[in-house]
Write an enzyme that holds these catalytic residues in place. Sequence first.
Site, PDB file in Angstrom:
ATOM      1  N   LYS A   1       0.969  -1.387  -0.167  1.00  0.00           N
ATOM      2  CA  LYS A   1      -0.019  -0.152  -0.080  1.00  0.00           C
ATOM      3  C   LYS A   1       0.923   1.016   0.143  1.00  0.00           C
ATOM      4  O   LYS A   1       0.646   2.015  -0.872  1.00  0.00           O
ATOM      5  CB  LYS A   1      -0.883   0.012   1.189  1.00  0.00           C
ATOM      6  CG  LYS A   1      -2.101  -1.042   1.311  1.00  0.00           C
ATOM      7  CD  LYS A   1      -2.788  -1.283   2.344  1.00  0.00           C
ATOM      8  CE  LYS A   1      -4.009  -2.681   2.232  1.00  0.00           C
ATOM      9  NZ  LYS A   1      -4.474  -2.760   3.504  1.00  0.00           N
TER      10      LYS A   1
ATOM     11  N   GLN B   1      -4.163  -1.042   9.649  1.00  0.00           N
ATOM     12  CA  GLN B   1      -4.337  -2.620   9.046  1.00  0.00           C
ATOM     13  C   GLN B   1      -4.768  -3.815   9.969  1.00  0.00           C
ATOM     14  O   GLN B   1      -4.510  -3.652  11.113  1.00  0.00           O
ATOM     15  CB  GLN B   1      -2.755  -2.884   8.561  1.00  0.00           C
ATOM     16  CG  GLN B   1      -2.526  -4.588   8.094  1.00  0.00           C
ATOM     17  CD  GLN B   1      -3.178  -4.415   6.403  1.00  0.00           C
ATOM     18  OE1 GLN B   1      -3.153  -3.460   5.788  1.00  0.00           O
ATOM     19  NE2 GLN B   1      -3.924  -5.240   6.332  1.00  0.00           N
TER      20      GLN B   1
ATOM     21  N   ASP C   1     -10.701   3.116   4.096  1.00  0.00           N
ATOM     22  CA  ASP C   1     -11.042   1.647   4.339  1.00  0.00           C
ATOM     23  C   ASP C   1     -12.618   1.419   3.873  1.00  0.00           C
ATOM     24  O   ASP C   1     -13.083   0.540   3.414  1.00  0.00           O
ATOM     25  CB  ASP C   1     -10.566   0.982   5.297  1.00  0.00           C
ATOM     26  CG  ASP C   1      -9.506   0.185   4.902  1.00  0.00           C
ATOM     27  OD1 ASP C   1      -9.163  -0.102   3.566  1.00  0.00           O
ATOM     28  OD2 ASP C   1      -8.507  -0.372   5.946  1.00  0.00           O
TER      29      ASP C   1
END
Length: 281
Positions: A53, A97, A120
């Site tokens: 990412k 994460q 997200d």
Amino acid sequence: MSAQIISGTELAASIRETIATRAAELTTLGHKPGLAVVLVGDDPASRVYVRNKVSACEKAGFKSVMYEMPENTSQDALVGLVQQLNADPSIHGILVQLPLPKHLDSHVVIETISAAKDVDGFHISNAGLLMTGKPLFRPCTPYGVMKMLELTGIELRGAEAVVIGASNIVGKPQAMLLLQQGATVTLCNSKTKDLKSHCQRADILVVAVGRPNMITGDMIKPGAVVIDVGINRVDGKLCGDVDFDSAKEVAGWITPVPGGVGPMTITMLLQNTIEAVERSL
Ligand code: NAP
């Protein structure tokens, strides 16, 4: 006849070019897109995802900051970092994460992220907005699937769409996004009876379970669009939830693993970050 391949690698490369151009324009205007990625602990798979990412951000010309916290990080320390990032105007997107170490409450951490920086799309406000048909941030994987269908020119209005797997991060938002585009959606889970008959009705079949090769060619309607979200490792080799070799003989379109949905997921994270910058202006 063999199915046409929907290449996530190719589609993602083209979308990332557009994103990089937009990032350069925003940077010239003094609004360089900024993404903060927080990694807690030493999970090797999470480390690889985070590295990918960060690297994608850098290639697109974003500011990208990675925070690594030890396994024994306290809830207060993690929440404190997220609050600090919420207040930082150079950061437009925050990603923590998952999974987090067991002693941390991921629900509390996700809810601490400002909904306007939740790239997200996991914050409860964003899940609610998606549910009511007014999405702000769409979760990256289902958003990527929708982009693949759109760019391939697949008609969704009136189509029978079957989504297998009903997680909060893939299956449920996927079903909502398909529904909003006019598809008739069936959402299957581990308790679904006669999964095969559901699959065989699908014009569009999205599989997100995490069981290698569980969907075989005999379960697929001839000519269907088959989107394989699954990522599994068998004997050291990556494979999806769909048995590619038998499915490609029946399907009209199919995504491979690797090179299908995976590259689209990170691309949509970049897209969500650009959207966050634009909304903040
Ligand atoms: P998850 O949270 O474990 O959810 C799995 C879902 O599959 C659950 O809803 C479960 O049903 C359902 N399921 C389990 N066995 C089933 C069966 N036999 N028949 C029908 N449904 C069944 O998984 P996830 O996070 O959604 O991820 C799914 C897969 O996608 C994994 O392989 C993951 O690695 C992959 N993934 C890929 C990407 C990408 O970028 N390509 C991104 C995210 C995830 P219940 O609700 O009844 O338990």
